[in-house]
Design an enzyme around this catalytic site. Structure first.
Site, short mmCIF file in Angstrom:
data_model
loop_
_atom_site.label_atom_id
_atom_site.label_comp_id
_atom_site.label_asym_id
_atom_site.label_seq_id
_atom_site.Cartn_x
_atom_site.Cartn_y
_atom_site.Cartn_z
N MET A 46 0.82 -1.20 0.00
CA MET A 46 0.00 0.00 0.00
C MET A 46 0.87 1.26 0.00
O MET A 46 0.56 2.25 -0.67
CB MET A 46 -0.93 0.00 1.22
CG MET A 46 -2.07 1.00 1.12
SD MET A 46 -3.22 0.93 2.52
CE MET A 46 -4.04 -0.64 2.21
N TRP A 90 2.32 1.64 -3.42
CA TRP A 90 1.27 2.06 -4.36
C TRP A 90 1.10 3.58 -4.33
O TRP A 90 0.91 4.21 -5.38
CB TRP A 90 -0.06 1.38 -4.02
CG TRP A 90 -1.22 2.02 -4.72
CD1 TRP A 90 -1.44 2.07 -6.06
CD2 TRP A 90 -2.30 2.75 -4.13
NE1 TRP A 90 -2.60 2.76 -6.35
CE2 TRP A 90 -3.14 3.19 -5.17
CE3 TRP A 90 -2.63 3.06 -2.80
CZ2 TRP A 90 -4.28 3.93 -4.93
CZ3 TRP A 90 -3.78 3.80 -2.56
CH2 TRP A 90 -4.59 4.23 -3.62
N HIS A 91 1.20 4.18 -3.17
CA HIS A 91 1.06 5.63 -3.10
C HIS A 91 2.22 6.34 -3.81
O HIS A 91 2.04 7.43 -4.34
CB HIS A 91 1.00 6.09 -1.63
CG HIS A 91 -0.35 5.90 -1.01
ND1 HIS A 91 -0.64 4.86 -0.15
CD2 HIS A 91 -1.50 6.61 -1.12
CE1 HIS A 91 -1.89 4.95 0.23
NE2 HIS A 91 -2.45 5.99 -0.34
N GLY A 92 3.39 5.73 -3.80
CA GLY A 92 4.53 6.34 -4.47
C GLY A 92 5.84 5.79 -3.96
O GLY A 92 5.93 5.35 -2.81
#
Length: 398
Positions: free
Chosen positions: A324, A327-329
């Site tokens: 997660m 996924w955000h960066g």
């Protein structure tokens, strides 16, 4: 050509009202105007991905073609034989465009040419379909239904993330008049609540307070009361902005006769961090739970790689929240944010096991419940401070 981002200005809402009115009249009379709904969907997608965003529009088209090829190729293979290796390949190929989009800025310093608004949420939908085909829950794919599901314009840019089978249950039939009137009532309420959240409260916290406390915190440097204020103000801005957007998406879905799942359920009243993730960005949390955490745990147990259930669960939390975070960066603060929440859930699980074992000796009343809410709220706000990247600006300035 006019370009409008979803739910950002009065013009978009005015066009929404005009465009949806015939659909609403039809649904009140138990009818779906399929052709008109398709035209309206296309026009609003054109508003979002047309004009100056035409490159994103082309990327979206290419992405849809690519993912449809994967879905139908895997469906064809499922009819021939059942192979786990092909399933893994289908999942890898399905997420490949998203991985490229996420890694390109970190590797080259530029955004990927194949990126577009909402690629993450479309990828989650595609992977969900592949997973459910693997489980035998989806045996056939209708081309038009898949397109309507993937390109459902109220939720395309930022969710909430619906499930294919649940979506079709609503979209393939018109609700009864009584049911639709209830949906209309909820939809109108969510629109007004969304305006309060996004255009009043999020504006107040994000545009009025945040620049002021952020400037003071940067001026002071290091840990200060201004930094603490920034933490709370940013957390409120993040919640009200995203929750407001989600309310708009759910409301417009309701007006279209589709009961898109709600995304937030009073997350700051959660008594522990585990419960918080059952209330915050719920469709994303449940997606990661069902398609990452549960399958990872099942794989470990099935292959007997580990035997201790607590160890397996904790490893699952680490994998889940690291993914997660990535996924955000691909930045240190997103990754630390993920690790922070993984550790918080591991500690929470340990506490819940201890509490269950010693429940006769430990107090359990309104005061302890309130204490849990206060602790959880502050833990979450601190994690959002990490997530904001402000610490990177504060402590790593040149």
């Amino acid at each position: 050509m006019l370009n409008l981002q979803p739910y950002q200005n009065p013009t978009y809402f005015l066009l929404l009202g005009l465009g949806l009115l015939p659909i609403m009249v039809g649904l009140l009379n138990g009818k779906r105007f399929r052709v008109y709904e398709t035209v309206i969907s296309f026009l609003f997608l054109l508003l979002t991905f047309g004009g100056p965003k035409w490159q994103e529009g082309l990327a979206l088209i290419g992405y849809i073609v690519f993912e449809l090829c994967i879905l139908y190729a895997y469906l064809y293979h499922r009819r021939q034989k059942n192979s786990g290796s092909v399933f893994v390949l289908a999942v890898i190929l399905a997420i490949l465009p998203l991985v490229i989009v996420k890694l390109t800025p970190a590797l080259s310093g530029h955004n990927s040419l194949i990126g577009f608004l909402g690629i993450s949420y479309l990828t989650f939908k595609v992977v969900g379909i592949v997973m459910e085909m693997r489980d035998g829950l989806i045996k056939e794919l209708d081309f038009k239904e898949v397109l309507h599901f993937l390109l459902f314009f109220p939720t395309i840019s930022s969710g909430p993330i619906d499930r294919y089978r649940r979506f079709l249950q609503d979209y393939n039939k018109a609700p009864s008049k009584e049911e639709y009137i209830q949906l209309l009532g909820k939809g109108v309420f969510y629109i007004f609540l969304g305006f309060l959240y996004k255009f009043v409260l999020a504006y107040f916290f994000g545009s009025v307070l945040l620049p002021k406390v952020g400037h003071v915190a940067l001026f002071d440097g290091g840990i200060s009361w201004a930094l603490v204020a920034y933490m709370y103000v940013y957390s409120m801005d993040l919640f009200f902005d995203f929750a407001g957007y989600s309310l708009f998406a759910v409301a417009i879905s309701y007006l279209l006769g589709v009961k898109t799942p709600i995304n937030f359920n009073k997350p700051f009243s959660a008594p522990n961090i585990k419960e918080f993730w059952n209330r915050w960005h719920m469709t994303l949390s449940f997606w990661f739970r069902d398609y990452v955490y549960m399958r990872f745990v099942f794989f470990i147990m099935k292959n007997k790689l580990l035997t201790n259930k607590v160890t397996i669960a904790n490893l699952g939390y680490l994998v889940l929240f690291l993914l997660m975070g990535f996924w955000h960066g691909v930045t240190w603060y997103y990754i630390v944010y993920g690790l922070f929440h993984a550790c918080a859930i591991i500690i929470c699980d340990a506490w819940l096991r201890f509490k269950k074992k010693h429940q006769a000796k430990l107090p359990s009343n309104k005061a302890t419940h309130l204490l849990g809410i206060v602790i959880t709220f502050n833990v979450v706000c601190f994690s959002f401070l990490i997530f904001s990247g402000f610490l990177d600006t504060l402590f790593f300035r040149n």
